[in-house]
Scaffold this active site. Structure first.
Site, PDB file in Angstrom:
ATOM      1  N   GLU A 275      14.586  17.080 -53.531  1.00 29.39           N
ATOM      2  CA  GLU A 275      15.282  16.607 -52.277  1.00 29.39           C
ATOM      3  C   GLU A 275      14.367  17.028 -50.947  1.00 29.39           C
ATOM      4  O   GLU A 275      15.359  17.685 -50.016  1.00 29.39           O
ATOM      5  CB  GLU A 275      16.660  16.679 -52.211  1.00 29.39           C
TER       6      GLU A 275
ATOM      7  N   GLU B  62      17.692  10.661 -62.433  1.00 31.89           N
ATOM      8  CA  GLU B  62      19.289  10.833 -62.329  1.00 31.89           C
ATOM      9  C   GLU B  62      19.775   9.682 -62.405  1.00 31.89           C
ATOM     10  O   GLU B  62      20.759   9.376 -61.454  1.00 31.89           O
ATOM     11  CB  GLU B  62      19.434  11.694 -61.374  1.00 31.89           C
TER      12      GLU B  62
HETATM   13  C1  XIL Z   1      24.967  17.622 -58.857  1.00 33.20           C
HETATM   14  C2  XIL Z   1      25.849  17.661 -60.047  1.00 33.20           C
HETATM   15  O1  XIL Z   1      25.891  16.631 -60.680  1.00 33.20           O
HETATM   16  C3  XIL Z   1      27.264  18.159 -59.630  1.00 33.20           C
HETATM   17  O2  XIL Z   1      28.186  18.664 -60.795  1.00 33.20           O
HETATM   18  C4  XIL Z   1      27.113  19.445 -58.653  1.00 33.20           C
HETATM   19  O3  XIL Z   1      28.375  19.517 -58.369  1.00 33.20           O
HETATM   20  C5  XIL Z   1      26.102  19.020 -57.437  1.00 33.20           C
HETATM   21  O4  XIL Z   1      25.114  18.536 -57.993  1.00 33.20           O
HETATM   22  N1  XIL Z   1      20.948  15.134 -56.734  1.00 33.20           N
HETATM   23  C6  XIL Z   1      20.326  16.374 -57.741  1.00 33.20           C
HETATM   24  C7  XIL Z   1      21.403  16.851 -58.621  1.00 33.20           C
HETATM   25  O5  XIL Z   1      19.155  16.593 -57.857  1.00 33.20           O
HETATM   26  O6  XIL Z   1      21.117  18.511 -58.802  1.00 33.20           O
HETATM   27  C8  XIL Z   1      22.909  16.656 -58.053  1.00 33.20           C
HETATM   28  O7  XIL Z   1      23.703  17.217 -59.334  1.00 33.20           O
HETATM   29  C9  XIL Z   1      23.152  15.290 -58.090  1.00 33.20           C
HETATM   30  C10 XIL Z   1      22.187  14.847 -56.978  1.00 33.20           C
END
Ligand code: XIL
Length: 669
Positions: A488, A594
């Protein structure tokens, strides 16, 4: 157990490699090429059957006529200076090594688990305030205005008669906020955040009152910030912080004692014969720990204290028939045993046969076409009551696993010199048991960082970043095939995200992070992972030029992770296809990292959701450079967007239409 297909790095086109050499020789001032680096295809995969990564030829050279020979060597001038011999933050040592679990405290009996050394870690706030800060007086307000706004013709709003305040725990503090504006008009205001139990209420005369009764746990110095908003320009603002000193009263009995509550335990579905383990805990506003009792445990259950935390009670049983098992949990106040809170926990037990599904499993179908289908593993899933069912289903359905939270810096290394490896180690053990490829997530991100990094001098952040990448890679490089090296980096409105890393190093941090990752794990597949870039957004407009500039610099980037947190109304499939192609045309591999598809309103259905899953999978399968598709979890029970049921199994582990859509599409050509 089916094997997971091989994942290999594919490399950037020859023209780019040449540009890389040129650019790097131009900028190289160092002749220190002697240190070990990793372009000689060292031993991977051979002793680690679950991660069968081997150097092979490009899996589809015909698709990319410009491909260079599959030679991972970067020019030696590409080396970063060596990491300091004396680490910047203390290195992990034997005291950090997890040990084998030999207590009945987890729901897993399929593979070997480890646990971190027994210790309590409470990172101290990097911003802890002291009496000197309090005595220094009320901080100056922080004024902000829209770009180009002329602050000379319009005075900022401010608060009248503001000062730092003191209160005894157990007493109620009231602070009146009266915003004024010398240009006239009545400024608005809002609190940036409030301490637990505080309120900020309107007096309907242009003022508002902050009201708070701090308790034992609040003793010390805290801050509140209230922002005044200009009556004409809503983004012309003045944020006023005041410090509040909470003192401990001599007579502690003047602090009211509130009854404790039982921490929320959700309902679960499990199978007959599963080990079912609950970790039960209560909380108390007075900052004491209630004891936890289970007056009516299920037949045959054992109830034992947690091996580290006295305040946690572990209840374990193995159900032997289908039905609903209920028990009560009572939290009893540490000071006054007559004060209690309670709740009932309900577990649905079903026969194992209820979870046997028609057709082939997703991982079998993926394996047949040499594809990777993955999921992100809930951190510590084996500490959930339904951990046995969770792990068996995840092992059956996927040939790739990512780490949802267990590799994040803030968790792994919460204070300098303290490391918590066990959760990530256990994901690796899980992956080995089920023969899955591991995707390490994330190395460098702007969130879920340890507090100590924020008080680390800016000019050392590059070193800390490289050191952490190296530590992750040293520990997990042999077992992790794919890394999200930088997560990100792009702001929502386009451009670079102003993060701790960007602020310290500018955009160079991205290149440096990748180089370190390549040096520390030469065979890792290195990704830049980002959200909202698969369709056309301001972020996408930043992404492609960024990728180009990284390639020109010779940054060792193998692919792009497209997160794809979307919803069931999503329909920009053409844009997704085009952006995947654009990345592919640059010689980059594509990973859907994701995927989850939220059901955001009553008009969208599970059928809509299934359609979105199927379309995304279809785009990926038709794109030769799309190497894997990973779901962000697999059961709604543990989704980070649980309220929007975004995954392919419901919270009771039953397949949803989206599951069958993936199954159908994976089975087609
Ligand atoms: C999220 C997790 O799913 C949650 O449990 C945590 O509280 C916050 O992070 N983008 C990403 C992930 O790269 O690491 C994030 O994961 C979701 C968005």
């Amino acid at each position: 157990m089916p094997t997971a297909p091989v994942l290999v790095k594919t490399f950037v086109p020859a023209i780019i490699s040449l540009m890389m050499v040129a650019a790097l020789s131009a900028c190289s001032g160092s002749d220190d090429n002697s240190s070990a680096q990793g372009n000689q295809n060292p031993d991977i995969g051979t002793d680690s059957p679950s991660v069968p990564v081997e150097p092979t030829t490009d899996s589809d050279p015909g698709n990319d006529p410009g491909s260079a020979p599959n030679n991972p060597s970067l020019p030696s001038a590409n080396l970063l200076p060596p990491l300091p011999a004396t680490p910047l933050s203390p290195a992990p040592g034997p005291d950090d090594e997890p040990t084998d679990v030999n207590r009945p405290v987890t729901a897993i009996n399929r593979f070997f688990l480890v646990e971190d050394p027994p210790r309590r870690i409470e990172p101290v706030s990097a911003f802890a305030l002291n009496d000197d800060d309090f005595n220094a007086g009320t901080p100056e307000p922080v004024i902000s205005a829209p770009n180009g706004f002329d602050t000379t013709t319009n005075a900022a709003p401010y608060f009248d008669g503001i000062s730092n305040r003191e209160v005894f725990a157990g007493q109620t503090l009231e602070v009146l906020f009266r915003p004024l504006d010398d240009d006239g008009g009545l400024p608005g205001m809002f609190p940036n955040s409030l301490p637990e139990g505080a309120s900020f209420s309107d007096n309907f005369n242009g003022t508002k009152t902050f009201r708070w009764m701090p308790l034992q746990g609040d003793v010390g110095i805290t801050t509140i910030t209230i922002t005044a908003v200009d009556s004409e320009e809503p983004f012309y603002r003045s944020a006023q912080t005041i410090l509040i000193r909470v003192n401990e009263p001599e007579d502690l009995s003047t602090i009211p004692n509130f009854p404790p509550v039982v921490n929320n335990v959700r309902n679960h579905t499990v199978r007959v014969g599963d080990p079912v383990v609950f970790e039960l805990k209560g909380s108390d506003r007075n900052s004491t720990y209630p004891t936890v009792e289970v007056p009516n445990p299920p037949p045959g259950a054992t109830v034992v204290p947690h091996y580290i935390f006295d305040e946690v009670t572990v209840l374990r049983f193995t159900p032997d028939e289908p039905g609903v098992v209920e028990f009560d949990v009572v939290a009893r106040d540490a000071d006054d045993p007559s004060l209690t809170g309670s709740s009932t926990v309900s577990t649905t037990v079903e026969a194992a046969a209820e979870f046997v599904l028609p057709g082939k499993r997703l991982r079998a179908l993926a394996g047949e076409r040499d594809f990777h289908l993955g999921f992100a593993a809930l951190q510590g899933f084996y500490h959930q009551a339904d951990g046995a069912l969770y792990s068996d289903l995840a092992g059956l359905e996927f040939n790739l696993v990512s780490t949802e939270n267990s590799m994040k810096w803030g968790y792994i290394n919460p204070e300098p010199g303290t490391f918590r490896w066990a959760d990530a180690d256990n994901v690796i053990a899980f992956a080995k048991h089920y023969n899955q490829v591991v995707h390490g997530h994330p190395m460098i991100w702007h969130r879920q960082l340890p507090l100590w990094l924020y008080e680390t001098p800016t000019n050392t952040l590059q070193g800390h970043m490289r050191e952490f990448i190296d530590r992750l890679a040293q520990r997990y490089g042999d077992d992790v095939a794919i890394w999200d090296v930088v997560n990100e980096p792009i702001a929502d409105e386009g451009g670079f995200r102003p993060s701790l890393w960007f602020n310290a190093m500018g955009e160079d941090y991205i290149d440096i992070a990748f180089r370190q990752a390549r040096e520390s794990d030469p065979d890792g597949i290195l990704l830049l992972n980002e959200y909202d870039i698969a369709w056309d957004t301001p972020k996408t407009a930043t992404l492609f030029p960024l990728l180009e500039s990284l390639q020109q610099k010779g940054t060792p980037l193998d692919g792009v992770g497209f997160q794809l947190h979307i919803d069931a109304k999503f329909d920009l499939f053409d844009e997704v296809e085009a952006n995947f192609q654009r990345a592919a045309d640059m010689g980059l591999d594509i990973y859907v990292t994701e995927l989850d598809v939220a059901i955001t309103d009553a008009d969208t259905t599970e059928a809509d959701q299934a359609n979105v899953y199927e379309r995304i999978l279809d785009i990926c399968l038709r794109q030769p450079r799309c190497k894997a598709l990973q779901l962000w979890g697999f059961t709604d029970q543990y989704s980070w967007r649980r309220g929007q049921s975004p995954l392919v199994f419901d919270a009771a582990y039953k397949p949803k239409p989206a599951y069958f859509a993936l199954q159908r599409r994976l089975g087609e050509d």
